[in-house]
Design an enzyme around this catalytic site. Structure first.
Site, mmCIF file in Angstrom:
data_model
loop_
_atom_site.group_PDB
_atom_site.id
_atom_site.type_symbol
_atom_site.label_atom_id
_atom_site.label_comp_id
_atom_site.label_asym_id
_atom_site.label_seq_id
_atom_site.Cartn_x
_atom_site.Cartn_y
_atom_site.Cartn_z
ATOM 1 N N TYR A 140 16.300 7.108 16.954
ATOM 2 C CA TYR A 140 15.969 5.807 16.393
ATOM 3 C C TYR A 140 16.919 5.383 15.279
ATOM 4 O O TYR A 140 17.085 4.192 15.032
ATOM 5 C CB TYR A 140 14.535 5.824 15.843
ATOM 6 N N PHE A 160 17.511 2.779 5.613
ATOM 7 C CA PHE A 160 16.361 1.994 5.161
ATOM 8 C C PHE A 160 16.024 0.978 6.251
ATOM 9 O O PHE A 160 16.094 -0.237 6.047
ATOM 10 C CB PHE A 160 16.674 1.287 3.834
ATOM 11 N N LEU A 161 15.688 1.485 7.429
ATOM 12 C CA LEU A 161 15.426 0.626 8.581
ATOM 13 C C LEU A 161 13.931 0.542 8.850
ATOM 14 O O LEU A 161 13.208 1.532 8.724
ATOM 15 C CB LEU A 161 16.130 1.169 9.830
ATOM 16 N N LYS A 199 15.410 7.828 -1.202
ATOM 17 C CA LYS A 199 14.848 7.564 0.119
ATOM 18 C C LYS A 199 13.374 7.938 0.171
ATOM 19 O O LYS A 199 12.529 7.153 0.623
ATOM 20 C CB LYS A 199 15.644 8.334 1.174
ATOM 21 N N SER A 249 -5.093 -3.270 6.563
ATOM 22 C CA SER A 249 -5.091 -2.987 8.001
ATOM 23 C C SER A 249 -5.799 -1.669 8.251
ATOM 24 O O SER A 249 -6.379 -1.064 7.342
ATOM 25 C CB SER A 249 -3.654 -2.917 8.521
ATOM 26 N N VAL A 250 -5.718 -1.211 9.493
ATOM 27 C CA VAL A 250 -6.330 0.055 9.861
ATOM 28 C C VAL A 250 -5.510 1.244 9.345
ATOM 29 O O VAL A 250 -5.931 2.383 9.447
ATOM 30 C CB VAL A 250 -6.503 0.120 11.401
ATOM 31 N N PHE A 291 -1.259 2.733 7.884
ATOM 32 C CA PHE A 291 0.158 2.766 8.252
ATOM 33 C C PHE A 291 0.420 3.896 9.236
ATOM 34 O O PHE A 291 -0.345 4.866 9.340
ATOM 35 C CB PHE A 291 1.059 2.890 7.025
ATOM 36 N N CYS A 302 8.060 7.784 9.394
ATOM 37 C CA CYS A 302 8.615 7.964 8.044
ATOM 38 C C CYS A 302 7.573 8.149 6.950
ATOM 39 O O CYS A 302 7.628 9.124 6.198
ATOM 40 C CB CYS A 302 9.516 6.788 7.695
#
Length: 574
Positions: free
Chosen positions: A60, A208-209, A266, A315-316, A318, A322
């Site tokens: 990825y 940092f994508l 990071k 939200s439910v 993350f 990462c």
């Protein structure tokens, strides 16, 4: 941005002349010495200009990153290598192993020209001036640090292979997310195995994508971070990598630090982002208990310029490869450094995430009259977020797992899509694959971008969903789970005779469905549980759905009005 010269000789002169301005940063922010900030020594000339780049790892990060480098640096030969023959075969085919908007067009333009994918790792290393290490660093599942520490066995294998086959001078760049001082470990391995005539410089250049926007992030980064050794040789290595990025990234966006600061930056970045998600999700639980609306709270909080509005969408939970991994890594580092309070602080971020997933699953069971045994639930979305086919650490895995433990029957749908040639606009695919192949040339894009060439792809393969839910890390009875899950290619088929719809990924198309039509074929009372807060809840309630979402309670649910059910009043005893 400064225009780049075309010839190799001119490139060296350009770099020598511009390296000072490229590396100049505020002294109050970074810790480089004056010699580092003044450019490369030896008369201001570089000993080499990067002409060949190798990337070990075609996943990825490595695949998209090096595809963009090849696209923006046509005079640099980029070779992406991987041990997996299947993955390399996919990179050399029309169906890439990963999906990112715009990636296919970049690869097709460069592949065979200055971008190559192969399994010949040794040759690629020998020919390279600069080597990216972009391999997986998963959380350890065994031994010391199990469940927290990063497993660096692939990093070590790369370092040993590089040391064994390298010829001449090499710049080795750790692109994978690694613990602090991992570059030091790589340096030790390389130094201990260095042969005459071979030298190495190790840099840190974390990615940092965000999946789903990786190409956009690469083409227009908010910052490029490069960490290097504080020496003249380290300065030169940093300058070489900076020069590559300067082909398209403005100088002011390139940040140079020490290697260790780069590595920690990071981990800290992902930890801070995950912290914001868990913070608003913790507030969402308070909102549900008090009658507040978490969206209104988030909007009010986000208007504070010191806080901002990003990553404040409840939200439910993350997911992805990462956040969870980097948080656990940070916890483990703090524990190893005898900083228990720091470790406990960051552990709470991931604990809240797990709590949010579990809480949502329990809410589904409670609303369905405290049992989902043999009830059919239509699950919309399985990827960890929209515009990606990645299911790693997806909240859907854990919510579905809880429901399967309660013997629910799950009809799972994740969109099969088609995208126009510019890789931006998405549509649900109605036709069968065979029909689409015949008609592909005549299809036009519904977004009026005047593109005729469309690419088809499936977001999450059914086999991947089955693998995730039957993994021994998720269930002790894979055969039972296999009987309870069914994968659908049509959402309208998935909801037939279902007791509820559960939205677990924020795909845009979920907002466009004919829910009146869906309601007509569902069991009554029909429920919708919106774990991503993307649907028109008031409209759904008017249709007759019992509607539940994150961080808000609805007092006008049809079921509640007809049954006379009411929520308990909130009380607090000081």
């Amino acid at each position: 941005m400064t225009e780049l010269p075309s010839s190799g000789e001119a490139e060296g002169a350009w770099l020598a002349a511009h390296v000072t301005s490229t590396l100049r940063v505020p002294e109050s922010v970074f810790t480089f010495s004056s010699s580092q900030l003044s450019g490369v020594e030896n008369g201001g000339e570089l000993t080499m200009v990067v002409k060949n780049v190798c990337c070990i790892g075609a996943g990825y990060v490595g695949g998209p990153t090096c595809s963009v480098i090849a696209w923006k640096c046509p005079d640099i030969r980029v070779h992406v290598v991987d041990k997996s023959e299947l993955r390399i075969k996919q990179w050399n085919s029309d169906k890439l192993p990963i999906y990112e908007p715009g990636l296919e067009n970049v690869v097709k333009e460069c592949r065979g020209r200055n971008l190559f994918f192969s399994n010949d790792i040794d040759t690629a290393i020998k020919e390279a001036d600069l080597i990216f290490i972009s391999v997986n660093t998963p959380t350890k599942t065994y031994g010391i640090g199990k469940g927290r520490a990063a497993d660096l066995k692939h990093i070590e294998m790369c370092a040993r292979t590089i040391a064994e086959v390298s010829e001449g001078n090499k710049i080795v760049v750790e692109k994978s997310t690694v613990p602090v001082r991992a570059a030091e470990s790589i340096t030790h391995i390389l130094s201990a195995n260095t042969r005459p005539g071979v030298s190495f410089q190790v840099l840190s250049n974390p990615e940092f994508l965000a999946e789903g926007t990786a190409i956009e992030n690469l083409l227009n980064p908010e910052r490029v971070l490069i960490g290097g050794e504080e020496s003249s040789e380290g300065d030169e290595a940093v300058a070489q990598l900076t020069w590559i990025y300067n082909h398209w990234v403005p100088t002011e966006k390139i940040i140079t630090t020490s290697t260790w600061s780069s590595e920690l930056s990071k981990l800290a970045s992902n930890a801070f982002l995950a912290q914001r998600v868990s913070s608003i999700n913790a507030i969402s639980a308070l909102c549900e208990a008090t009658g507040a609306d978490v969206s209104q709270v988030a909007a009010a909080v986000g208007r504070d310029s010191r806080i901002g509005s990003k990553f404040l969408q409840a939200s439910v939970g993350f997911g992805g490869s990462c956040f969870q991994k980097d948080l656990l890594n940070l916890v483990y580092i703090a524990e190893c450094l005898n900083l228990p309070e720091v470790a406990l602080y960051w552990q709470q971020v991931t604990d809240i995430n797990e709590y949010q997933r579990t809480r949502f699953a329990k809410r589904i069971v409670e609303c369905l009259f405290n049992t989902v045994t043999d009830k059919t639930l239509a699950v919309f979305g399985f990827a960890f977020k929209k515009n990606t086919g990645d299911t790693r650490e997806s909240p859907a895995i854990y919510v579905c797992s809880h429901l399967l433990e309660e013997s629910a029957r799950l009809n799972i749908y994740d969109p099969k899509r088609r995208v126009c040639a510019d890789g931006v606009h998405f549509y649900r695919e109605e036709e069968e694959e065979e029909t689409l192949q015949v008609r592909k040339s005549s299809l036009s894009c519904e977004c009026d971008c005047n593109k005729k060439r469309l690419t088809t792809f499936t977001k999450v393969e059914g086999k991947q969903i089955e693998h995730d839910l039957t993994s021994l890390a998720i269930t002790s009875d894979p055969e039972r789970v296999q009987k309870l899950i069914h994968i659908y290619s049509d959402p309208y088929e998935a909801v037939k005779d279902a007791h509820a719809i559960v939205v677990l990924t924020e795909w845009d198309e979920f907002t466009t469905y004919d829910y009146k039509k869906m309601l007509s074929v569902m069991k009554k009372p029909a429920f919708i549980f919106d774990g991503r807060k993307i649907l028109d809840h008031e409209a759904l309630i008017k249709l007759g759905f019992h509607t539940e979402t994150i961080g808000k309670r609805f007092s006008r649910n049809t079921l509640l009005r007809s049954s006379g059910e009411h929520f308990p009043s909130f009380s607090w005893t000081p």
